[in-house]
Design a protein around this motif. Structure first.
Motif, PDB file in Angstrom:
ATOM      1  N   SER A  68      -4.303 -13.013  -1.793  1.00 56.52           N
ATOM      2  CA  SER A  68      -4.222 -14.425  -1.603  1.00 56.52           C
ATOM      3  C   SER A  68      -2.560 -14.413  -1.554  1.00 56.52           C
ATOM      4  N   TYR A  73      -1.325 -15.757   1.260  1.00 56.73           N
ATOM      5  CA  TYR A  73      -0.975 -16.832   1.783  1.00 56.73           C
ATOM      6  C   TYR A  73      -2.059 -17.959   1.481  1.00 56.73           C
ATOM      7  N   SER A  97      -0.031 -20.066  -3.736  1.00 55.13           N
ATOM      8  CA  SER A  97       0.576 -18.952  -3.723  1.00 55.13           C
ATOM      9  C   SER A  97       1.968 -19.118  -3.752  1.00 55.13           C
ATOM     10  N   ALA A 108       5.310 -13.336   0.209  1.00 56.82           N
ATOM     11  CA  ALA A 108       4.998 -14.169   1.332  1.00 56.82           C
ATOM     12  C   ALA A 108       6.014 -14.498   2.272  1.00 56.82           C
ATOM     13  N   ARG A 151       4.865  -9.291   7.355  1.00 56.05           N
ATOM     14  CA  ARG A 151       3.692  -9.707   6.798  1.00 56.05           C
ATOM     15  C   ARG A 151       3.030 -10.879   7.351  1.00 56.05           C
ATOM     16  N   ARG A 152       3.834 -11.900   7.535  1.00 59.30           N
ATOM     17  CA  ARG A 152       3.171 -13.021   8.213  1.00 59.30           C
ATOM     18  C   ARG A 152       2.794 -13.192   9.572  1.00 59.30           C
ATOM     19  N   GLY A 171      -0.286  -9.804   9.127  1.00 57.90           N
ATOM     20  CA  GLY A 171      -1.334 -10.083   8.048  1.00 57.90           C
ATOM     21  C   GLY A 171      -2.028  -8.871   7.440  1.00 57.90           C
ATOM     22  N   GLY A 207      -8.189 -17.572   9.119  1.00 61.60           N
ATOM     23  CA  GLY A 207      -6.738 -17.073   8.755  1.00 61.60           C
ATOM     24  C   GLY A 207      -6.472 -15.914   9.428  1.00 61.60           C
ATOM     25  N   ASP A 208      -5.984 -14.963   8.804  1.00 62.05           N
ATOM     26  CA  ASP A 208      -5.655 -13.705   9.161  1.00 62.05           C
ATOM     27  C   ASP A 208      -6.813 -12.245   8.851  1.00 62.05           C
ATOM     28  N   SER A 241      -5.268 -14.241   2.991  1.00 56.23           N
ATOM     29  CA  SER A 241      -5.494 -15.620   3.017  1.00 56.23           C
ATOM     30  C   SER A 241      -6.587 -16.029   2.149  1.00 56.23           C
TER      31      SER A 241
END
Length: 302
Positions: A157, A159, A163, A168, A173-174, A177, A207-208, A229
């Motif tokens: 979780s 994203y 959170s 994050a 990572r963004r 994912g 999402g991812d 996500s």
């Protein structure tokens, strides 16, 4: 030429982010059989602060840290990690890598080739392969055999709504994912138990999220749902095997610092004996190959 590892090997750290500060540095500072030789980071002020908190020294020059160390641990974004790992290996330092080794096959292969050419030991820190009781469970299931199906979901979780995790803020990572962040954890369990991946299908979710269906060399198949996500209330990490002996569920684990200490021990043992560890740079390359193919396949279904 690989450095010889004495009774108390000198181990340096590259990286100063939350993962380095919460896991790598405490494990190295508290390791009774290793000397924490120093810290280098892309932000000198962060390296100085982490070194002071850990009872070691900061290095402005990464090559000077290599010279002062027999081995180095890397806690850096994967595509920054890879070229620095090559430089460390070329300096004769054994390398304790983070997962994924790189997010390109070419980058991961360069690391594996450099490790082989220098004759240094390498370990990729896949937490489940070093934490108790998961490491023992994986060995037990691999020895038992007879598995025909694996089911996994890793619903992070990071994203998700509400959170506030420090992780994050990680740009890689963004961008990449859950497939690349938690996918290596699931694969690090499946491959030693079910065999190498011989075929893969992947589709994107919300999402991812990625849904993977894998075929393995043993003839078994497996599935994995991966995301960072998920709503916090839905967050969970679970893996179940089905086979001739019934079902086996991956046990819960805790304590990344202790697991990292075990990875340090594994690296030192490999350096002293010359025997590659199962989670070495070549294994890290294989993870990158599989994840790259999954990403390509999912993109075709987007």
């Amino acid at each position: 030429m690989a450095k010889k590892v004495g009774a108390k090997p000198r181990i340096g750290l590259l990286g100063t982010g939350p993962w380095a500060a919460r896991t790598h540095a405490p494990a190295l500072a508290g390791h009774a059989d290793a000397e924490f030789s120093g810290v280098w980071g892309r932000r000198p002020e962060a390296a100085a602060a982490l070194a002071a908190a850990s009872g070691t020294r900061a290095f402005d020059d990464v090559d000077a840290l290599f010279e002062a160390s027999d081995a180095v641990a890397l806690a850096l974004p994967p595509d920054i990690q890879a070229p620095l790992a090559v430089r460390a290996a070329e300096a004769g330092c054994h390398v304790l890598l983070d997962k994924p080794v790189a997010t390109t096959v070419a980058g991961a292969r360069t690391v594996a080739d450099a490790v082989d050419a220098a004759g240094v030991a390498s370990v990729v820190f896949c937490t489940l392969r070093f934490a108790e009781p998961t490491a023992r469970w994986i060995d037990e299931q691999a020895a038992a055999g007879g598995w025909f199906l694996g089911e996994a979901h890793w619903l992070g979780s990071l994203y998700g709504p509400g959170s506030a995790s420090d992780y994050a803020a990680s740009p890689w990572r963004r961008e990449k994912g859950g497939l690349w962040d938690v996918g290596p954890h699931v694969l690090s369990v499946y491959l030693p138990v079910l065999g190498d991946v011989t075929a893969i299908t992947a589709v994107p979710g919300p999402g991812d999220t990625h849904h993977l269906v894998l075929r393995h060399a043993s003839g078994a198949s497996s599935t994995a749902t991966l995301t960072l996500s998920a709503p916090p209330a839905a967050a969970e990490a679970a893996l179940t095997l089905h086979g001739t002996a019934g079902r086996a569920e991956l046990p819960r684990w805790d304590g990344a610092v202790t697991a990292f200490g075990a990875a340090v021990d594994a690296l030192v043992t490999s350096a002293r004996t010359g025997r590659p560890h199962p989670c070495d740079a070549r294994f890290g390359l294989r993870l990158t190959e599989i994840l790259t193919e999954a990403e390509r396949c999912a993109a075709g279904h987007a």
